[in-house]
Design a protein around this motif. Structure first.
Motif, PDB file in Angstrom:
ATOM      1  N   TYR A 128       0.667  -2.935  -4.839  1.00 17.91           N
ATOM      2  CA  TYR A 128       0.553  -2.381  -3.836  1.00 17.91           C
ATOM      3  C   TYR A 128      -0.511  -2.309  -4.140  1.00 17.91           C
ATOM      4  O   TYR A 128      -1.777  -0.886  -3.541  1.00 17.91           O
ATOM      5  CB  TYR A 128       1.181  -1.624  -2.813  1.00 17.91           C
ATOM      6  N   ALA A 129      -0.516  -0.350  -5.069  1.00 16.27           N
ATOM      7  CA  ALA A 129      -2.009  -0.410  -5.572  1.00 16.27           C
ATOM      8  C   ALA A 129      -2.958  -0.584  -6.161  1.00 16.27           C
ATOM      9  O   ALA A 129      -3.885   0.004  -5.132  1.00 16.27           O
ATOM     10  CB  ALA A 129      -1.366   0.543  -7.055  1.00 16.27           C
ATOM     11  N   ALA A 130      -3.034  -1.886  -6.330  1.00 15.32           N
ATOM     12  CA  ALA A 130      -4.324  -3.226  -6.733  1.00 15.32           C
ATOM     13  C   ALA A 130      -4.715  -3.523  -5.386  1.00 15.32           C
ATOM     14  O   ALA A 130      -5.837  -2.984  -5.549  1.00 15.32           O
ATOM     15  CB  ALA A 130      -3.707  -4.178  -7.349  1.00 15.32           C
ATOM     16  N   LYS A 131      -4.203  -3.573  -4.290  1.00 17.43           N
ATOM     17  CA  LYS A 131      -4.697  -4.451  -3.529  1.00 17.43           C
ATOM     18  C   LYS A 131      -4.985  -3.085  -2.445  1.00 17.43           C
ATOM     19  O   LYS A 131      -6.449  -3.574  -2.157  1.00 17.43           O
ATOM     20  CB  LYS A 131      -3.279  -4.391  -2.055  1.00 17.43           C
ATOM     21  N   ASN A 132      -5.078  -1.967  -2.508  1.00 17.65           N
ATOM     22  CA  ASN A 132      -5.626  -0.546  -1.801  1.00 17.65           C
ATOM     23  C   ASN A 132      -6.544   0.137  -3.038  1.00 17.65           C
ATOM     24  O   ASN A 132      -7.293   0.762  -2.637  1.00 17.65           O
ATOM     25  CB  ASN A 132      -4.329   0.546  -1.572  1.00 17.65           C
ATOM     26  N   LYS A 133      -6.458  -1.052  -4.045  1.00 20.34           N
ATOM     27  CA  LYS A 133      -7.588  -0.036  -5.343  1.00 20.34           C
ATOM     28  C   LYS A 133      -7.157   1.737  -5.138  1.00 20.34           C
ATOM     29  O   LYS A 133      -8.402   2.532  -5.250  1.00 20.34           O
ATOM     30  CB  LYS A 133      -9.095  -0.364  -4.398  1.00 20.34           C
ATOM     31  N   THR A 134      -5.934   2.100  -5.628  1.00 29.10           N
ATOM     32  CA  THR A 134      -5.296   3.256  -5.795  1.00 29.10           C
ATOM     33  C   THR A 134      -5.091   3.483  -6.966  1.00 29.10           C
ATOM     34  O   THR A 134      -3.935   2.832  -7.226  1.00 29.10           O
ATOM     35  CB  THR A 134      -4.589   3.942  -4.466  1.00 29.10           C
ATOM     36  N   PRO A 135      -5.826   4.455  -8.297  1.00 29.80           N
ATOM     37  CA  PRO A 135      -4.926   4.493  -9.750  1.00 29.80           C
ATOM     38  C   PRO A 135      -4.031   4.827  -9.110  1.00 29.80           C
ATOM     39  O   PRO A 135      -3.297   5.945  -8.183  1.00 29.80           O
ATOM     40  CB  PRO A 135      -6.103   5.384 -10.566  1.00 29.80           C
ATOM     41  N   VAL A 136      -3.061   4.397 -10.093  1.00 27.15           N
ATOM     42  CA  VAL A 136      -1.244   5.037 -10.335  1.00 27.15           C
ATOM     43  C   VAL A 136      -1.424   5.037 -11.882  1.00 27.15           C
ATOM     44  O   VAL A 136      -2.463   5.209 -12.803  1.00 27.15           O
ATOM     45  CB  VAL A 136      -0.149   3.733  -9.833  1.00 27.15           C
TER      46      VAL A 136
END
Length: 715
Positions: free
Chosen positions: A271-279
């Motif tokens: 989901y982080a990759a989908k929303n382009k949100t770094p983790v």
């Protein structure tokens, strides 16, 4: 009331107050608004739960909150029925308005006067309880939870609040400033309480989930069915708490998620990759270079990551990242084995960080660090794909589905190996401790793409993937040891002795401590001989061990050990002769002890240097720890350069110590960041340090990694 700061990663947030009762007894209390719980000290009556303890905690509190609440209720049911806020017997004040107890209050903060009780308590209590307090008479403030039934609460909500003004002893005419510690998600420009106290919450500010925008808002919605709300934090208090690690940096995450297993982790990274949100992944949070903090999404591992498997009589062990390194060593102790890395944080750092940072330590050197002792990894990549390097089926599938990664790694390895000068430089740089950037030595050390990918993961600080399991080759755990604390007249003598011992290959560990660091431990047991030594003196802590049974030293060429007490004594004699033949004088002779008590005292002193320096730092400053490494033959030049640097930039409390046998030194000094001048001084010193280390062919980051570092531009 007196608001005082209490040390810790949250700055000066904890509030301390004192109340003078009718009978003249001064009561003092300390509460922690972070979790909604605290205790009030009532003079000789001990610690009692304050009014805040009577309310339920917020969602997502630590597991022991229920136990704390139960304990608080039990104490309130004591014979004297203590009231936690003022420590008075309920029988004494039965039928008395609590406001009569609060006749005089000392309040020493900028001369403020007329601070209303309800305004103060709103900031001490969780919001749900604050609302109830503001709508009921002040006398109900000190009632226990059992006294507040629903009817009473409803009646109190309809009544007018009693406005009680607290008298102050101050006569200052300064304008009243009400402290407000509620913050938003704007990242601080510097660490510490000054930033916290500067934040104010207006009606237009948004915090918590209301502040999330774009991909972060969608990510929060996407994971609602994956992780329960009790393990997802967006509130300003807990995100701030997770905004720091063992470093002095601070980045406040927008979302913190406590992850319990690999299945959750896979979905979260997808989901982080989908929303382009770094983790960013966080294990124990003992990172010294900011590896465990972020201003994006923080995925925090819990203690549920506890899979383990030991086989072949302890020769191998597979563990998940939630284990503490010291715990793993205790599992292996019955087999006479341990893990190779031995950082001083061994009893607090987690395996996840040990792998991600390529940890080493005091005795393991380069040969027994994580890179050289790892056997297999289980990796979760950015798209949720799992690669188990111990499973041939998993590797075959990965080669088909991620052929572009495998081909790209092999192409890069061929390019590097085709350049002989570059290959030689890489081998030279990684012959000493080096965690500057990725472990690119894997490109020249291996031919198999599986081994290259596996070893590139080590020290990548979570930027290439998440390691959900790690299998280590364990190393022997030596019980019989001999140690000596050798004091030399100058740092040059100690450095030259280290170089001679390394060439002779007759030692297992050599730790260097300069005069400033020796002062912090000269009053410790078995170390009183350090008192009164010259200001130029430098000490080496040297250790030998006895290898019982099979000799594994062939696997680790830089580790030379004796297989019997006689052989170890022979090597001790060789070391003594080596130092004497080099014409190096000592201030206390060369005396090795095999007494476990004495040896433990020596090494405990070495491990305690960093916290002891931190304990005596000036208020308002941070303890900074840098670590660099140079070839051992350049160690004397490094030590002299560091001494000149500390004096040039007026860091008179700076000290240097570390793993001399590997050319690795730690620099410890205190630094304030409250003024532009202090920041400029720090910047100038770090620039000087970087140029010094590079000129000596060294590593700008030897052990601690470089997630946030001022030295990237030089590399």
């Amino acid at each position: 009331m007196e608001f005082e700061g209490v040390g810790g990663p949250f700055g000066k947030m904890t509030k301390q107050w004192s109340i003078v009762r009718n009978d003249g007894v001064k009561d003092r209390g300390i509460g922690e608004p972070w979790v909604g719980w605290g205790y009030i000290h009532s003079g000789s009556k001990g610690l009692w739960p304050c009014a805040r303890s009577h309310a339920a905690g917020s969602d997502g509190e630590d597991e022991n909150v229920e136990e704390q609440k139960a304990g608080g209720r039990q104490r309130m049911r004591g014979n004297k029925q203590q009231c936690g806020c003022v420590g008075m017997s309920l029988e004494k004040r039965k039928g008395t308005d609590c406001s009569s107890v609060l006749e005089d209050v000392e309040f020493k903060e900028d001369g403020r006067k007329d601070l209303r009780v309800e305004n103060t308590m709103k900031r001490l209590l969780r919001p749900s309880l604050s609302r109830a307090i503001s709508k009921r008479p002040i006398r109900r403030l000190h009632a226990t939870g059992s006294d507040l039934n629903k009817q009473q609460m409803a009646a109190a909500a309809d009544s007018e609040p009693v406005q009680v003004v607290l008298n102050t002893t101050s006569t200052s005419s300064k304008p009243r400033v009400v402290p407000d510690f509620i913050i938003n998600h704007v990242a601080p420009t510097h660490s510490g309480s000054a930033w916290l106290q500067s934040k104010r919450l207006s009606e237009k500010d948004a915090y918590g989930e209301e502040s999330l925008e774009g991909g972060y808002k969608q990510f929060r919605e996407d994971i609602r069915g994956i992780v329960p709300d009790s393990r997802v934090f967006t509130d300003p208090v807990r995100t701030l708490a997770y905004g720091t690690d063992a470093s002095f940096y601070r980045l406040v995450p927008k979302i913190v998620v406590k992850v319990h297993d690999e299945a959750e982790m896979i979905k979260l990274v997808q989901y982080a990759a989908k929303n382009k949100t770094p983790v960013t992944f966080r294990a124990g949070g003992t990172s010294l270079s900011g590896q465990a903090i972020t201003d994006s999404i923080l995925l925090k591992l819990g203690h549920t990551w506890r899979y383990r498997k030991i086989w072949e009589e302890g020769k191998y062990i597979t563990v998940e990242p939630g284990w503490i390194l010291g715990q793993v060593n205790r599992m292996l102790a019955p087999y006479g084995r341990k893990l190779g890395p031995d950082p001083s944080s061994i009893d607090s750092c987690w395996i996840g960080g040990v792998v991600a940072n390529n940890s080493s330590g005091m005795c393991c050197g380069v040969a027994q660090n994580t890179y050289h002792t790892i056997k297999d990894l289980r990796i979760v990549f950015h798209d949720g794909t799992v690669l188990d390097t111990a499973d041939s089926v998993s590797w075959a599938s990965f080669q088909r589905t991620h052929k572009h990664i495998v081909d790209g790694v092999m192409q890069l390895a061929r390019q590097v190996k085709a350049d002989e000068e570059l290959t030689a430089l890489i081998r030279k740089k990684f012959s000493i401790k080096c965690t500057t950037g990725y472990s690119i030595n894997a490109l020249v050390d291996f031919e198999d793409p599986l081994e290259i990918i596996k070893h590139l993961m080590i020290g990548s600080e979570g930027t290439l993937g998440f390691v959900s399991r790690a299998t280590y080759n364990t190393v022997p755990d030596y019980k019989d040891k001999a140690s000596a604390f050798i004091v030399f007249p100058t740092v040059e003598d100690a450095s030259n002795a280290t170089w001679e011992l390394r060439k002779a290959k007759c030692t297992d560990a050599v730790e260097l401590m300069d005069r400033r660091s020796l002062r912090t431990c000269e009053n410790m047991e078995h170390l009183h001989f350090l008192r009164g030594i010259p200001d130029t003196a430098t000490a080496l802590l040297v250790e030998y061990v006895i290898l019982m049974g099979q000799d594994f030293s062939s696997n680790f060429p830089h580790r030379c050990r004796g297989s019997s007490p006689e052989e170890m004594q022979s090597r001790i004699d060789q070391a003594t002769k080596t130092i004497n033949d080099a014409g190096l004088l000592t201030l206390n002779g060369i005396n090795f002890s095999r007494d476990p008590t004495v040896c433990t005292a020596f090494w405990d002193a070495r491990k305690a240097l960093i916290p002891m320096v931190g304990a005596v730092r000036e208020a308002g400053t941070s303890v900074l720890l840098e670590d660099v490494a140079v070839p051992v033959q350049n160690l004397a030049k490094l030590c002299n350069g560091l001494e000149e640097m500390f004096n040039k930039f007026e860091y008179y409390d700076g000290s240097a110590f570390g793993h001399a046998l590997e050319g690795n030194l730690h620099l410890v000094f205190t630094q304030g960041f409250d003024t532009p001048e202090e920041v400029k001084r720090y910047e100038a010193m770090m620039d000087y340090l970087c140029k010094l280390v590079v000129s000596l062919e060294g590593s700008l980051k030897a052990e601690h990694g470089m997630e946030i570092t001022p030295s990237l531009r030089l590399k």
